[in-house]
Design a protein around this motif. Structure first.
Motif, PDB file in Angstrom:
ATOM      1  N   CYS A  37       0.807  -1.223   0.000  1.00 43.40           N
ATOM      2  CA  CYS A  37       0.000   0.000   0.000  1.00 43.40           C
ATOM      3  C   CYS A  37       0.840   1.273   0.000  1.00 43.40           C
ATOM      4  O   CYS A  37       0.292   2.366  -0.122  1.00 43.40           O
ATOM      5  CB  CYS A  37      -0.961  -0.013   1.186  1.00 43.40           C
ATOM      6  N   THR A  47      -7.593   3.763  -4.560  1.00 40.92           N
ATOM      7  CA  THR A  47      -8.013   4.790  -3.599  1.00 40.92           C
ATOM      8  C   THR A  47      -7.451   4.529  -2.211  1.00 40.92           C
ATOM      9  O   THR A  47      -7.918   5.114  -1.228  1.00 40.92           O
ATOM     10  CB  THR A  47      -9.548   4.846  -3.529  1.00 40.92           C
ATOM     11  N   PRO A  49      -5.514   4.959   1.047  1.00 46.23           N
ATOM     12  CA  PRO A  49      -5.094   6.241   1.630  1.00 46.23           C
ATOM     13  C   PRO A  49      -3.588   6.467   1.529  1.00 46.23           C
ATOM     14  O   PRO A  49      -2.790   5.524   1.593  1.00 46.23           O
ATOM     15  CB  PRO A  49      -5.527   6.120   3.098  1.00 46.23           C
ATOM     16  N   LEU A  50      -3.205   7.720   1.360  1.00 46.37           N
ATOM     17  CA  LEU A  50      -1.793   8.080   1.401  1.00 46.37           C
ATOM     18  C   LEU A  50      -1.276   7.959   2.829  1.00 46.37           C
ATOM     19  O   LEU A  50      -2.036   8.029   3.790  1.00 46.37           O
ATOM     20  CB  LEU A  50      -1.608   9.501   0.887  1.00 46.37           C
ATOM     21  N   TYR A  52       0.045   5.305   4.243  1.00 43.86           N
ATOM     22  CA  TYR A  52      -0.399   4.026   4.810  1.00 43.86           C
ATOM     23  C   TYR A  52       0.645   3.517   5.806  1.00 43.86           C
ATOM     24  O   TYR A  52       1.837   3.469   5.510  1.00 43.86           O
ATOM     25  CB  TYR A  52      -0.596   3.015   3.688  1.00 43.86           C
ATOM     26  N   MET A  56      -2.930   1.218   9.959  1.00 44.81           N
ATOM     27  CA  MET A  56      -3.919   1.033   8.896  1.00 44.81           C
ATOM     28  C   MET A  56      -3.942  -0.414   8.411  1.00 44.81           C
ATOM     29  O   MET A  56      -5.002  -0.996   8.184  1.00 44.81           O
ATOM     30  CB  MET A  56      -3.611   1.966   7.719  1.00 44.81           C
ATOM     31  N   GLU A 172     -11.742   9.647  -6.955  1.00 39.43           N
ATOM     32  CA  GLU A 172     -10.442   9.307  -6.394  1.00 39.43           C
ATOM     33  C   GLU A 172      -9.753  10.560  -5.888  1.00 39.43           C
ATOM     34  O   GLU A 172      -9.430  11.471  -6.650  1.00 39.43           O
ATOM     35  CB  GLU A 172      -9.567   8.608  -7.442  1.00 39.43           C
ATOM     36  N   ARG A 173      -9.572  10.631  -4.572  1.00 40.19           N
ATOM     37  CA  ARG A 173      -8.850  11.717  -3.920  1.00 40.19           C
ATOM     38  C   ARG A 173      -9.312  13.100  -4.384  1.00 40.19           C
ATOM     39  O   ARG A 173      -8.520  13.951  -4.793  1.00 40.19           O
ATOM     40  CB  ARG A 173      -7.344  11.546  -4.123  1.00 40.19           C
TER      41      ARG A 173
END
Length: 381
Positions: A37, A47, A49-50, A52, A56, A172-173
């Motif tokens: 990720c 999608t 999450p940034l 990670y 998480m 997406e974001r």
């Protein structure tokens, strides 16, 4: 109705083909999930999450996945494969998300260590068998951001029928991206049913025909706004801008994968500077139309003739050797475009006829399109 709820992990089936296994996620998968990720390719096309982190990953394995099984909303499996040292390792996640009426979305993400090894294709085959034969699904749908060729090739191998591009559909974001969509029905054969066409690089002595790149856009805009190109190619936007160049590049890859059309950047073999474009704007099982144009400062140097010869050779090369396997190559040229006609004749094309009122020029006048052709010499005709 959602899928039947199953207790995690004891109620989750284990599926295997002897090499690849689908099983419940475990806590010892977390480190590999986090690696996956954080991978740039994963972040580019999903999608996830940034930023990670381990928390998480732990939440995904211990909360999100079990909740999906417990509610019946989503059945997500960990993919496991034996590595080069003979040890089993986490290789990704595949899932089916219930959307009702015997339908499901398919999702998958591969750990970067196993990409290109066929692991994800094998995992999807196991997942599809489970979906159709155990869950009783009728149709599975795949969505991906436009440009995610690795994902598209996996579902192609599994027999999905590509449905096209849906504009501004996938969130997406904070933005909506163009999305690709494909489907597989329970009665479909789960293997590729069409050819996967490539856009290879064609090399000549002075020139090279390669796929377009973002660095070509400025010169594409210059060529697209050239008075001669605008005159003889009325389908070009006017004026031609950078968004037009980017949109054109995207469509070239899509059309090539479908085998409908092929477009190459014509570049200098040494400098890689864009000289123009050459391609096959229309392909059928027997014929390949050839098209070409040059930037104004590159005309009169013989590049167009060399480019046409390259593409015709590729068109006539048998498919089992990487070519298009065309029986006939042809050009369609506005009757007033003498320079383009001279190039075609220099490349051995002979007059086959005219399409009366075959084009409407940019100024609204109607003209005939002259058709010149060559027959594949391998036919011996």
């Amino acid at each position: 109705m959602p899928f039947a709820p199953l207790r995690f992990p004891d109620g989750v089936p284990v599926l295997t083909d002897g090499r690849v296994t689908l099983r419940p996620h475990r806590l010892d998968d977390v480190a590999a999930v986090v690696e996956q990720c954080r991978d740039p390719e994963t972040l580019r096309w999903t999608t996830i999450p940034l930023g990670y982190d381990t928390a998480m990953g732990t939440g995904f394995v211990t909360e999100m996945v079990p909740e999906g099984w417990g509610s019946g909303a989503e059945h997500a499996f960990a993919v496991e494969v034996t590595d080069a040292h003979g040890s089993p390792r986490y290789a990704g996640t595949v899932s089916l998300r219930d959307v009702g009426a015997g339908r499901a979305d398919i999702g998958f993400v591969a750990h970067p260590a196993v990409r290109g090894d066929g692991v994800t294709t094998s995992a999807l085959q196991l997942l599809l068998g489970y979906g159709f034969e155990t869950l009783g699904l009728h149709t599975v749908i795949w969505w991906a951001d436009q440009g995610n060729w690795a994902s598209r090739k996996v579902v192609w191998r599994c027999g999905f029928t590509f449905g096209g591009t849906v504009h501004r559909w996938l969130p997406e974001r904070g933005e909506y991206r163009d999305g690709w969509v494909a489907t597989l029905h329970r009665d479909d054969v789960r293997e590729a049913s069409t050819l996967w066409w490539d856009l290879p690089t064609l090399r000549g002595d002075r020139i090279c025909a390669r796929p377009f790149e973002p660095a070509d856009d400025d010169r594409l805009v210059e060529g697209g706004n050239d008075a001669s190109v605008q005159q003889w190619m009325p389908s070009f936007p006017s004026p031609y801008g950078l968004p037009d160049a980017a949109a054109f590049r995207a469509t070239t890859l899509d059309a090539a994968a479908n085998g409908a059309a092929f477009s190459w950047a014509l570049v200098d073999s040494v400098t890689d500077d864009l000289l123009g474009a050459v391609g096959v704007p229309h392909r059928s099982d027997t014929g390949a139309e050839i098209g070409y144009w040059l930037l104004a400062d590159e005309r009169g140097k013989g590049y167009a003739r060399e480019a046409v010869d390259l593409v015709v050779d590729h068109a006539f090369t048998p498919r089992d050797r990487g070519g298009l396997g065309a029986l006939r190559a042809y050009v369609r040229i506005d009757e007033g475009n003498r320079d383009s006609l001279d190039v075609a004749r220099a490349c051995g094309f002979e007059m086959a006829g005219a399409e009366r009122a075959g084009t409407v020029r940019r100024d609204g006048t109607i003209a005939d399109m002259l058709v010149l052709e060559r027959v594949n010499p391998l036919l011996g005709i």
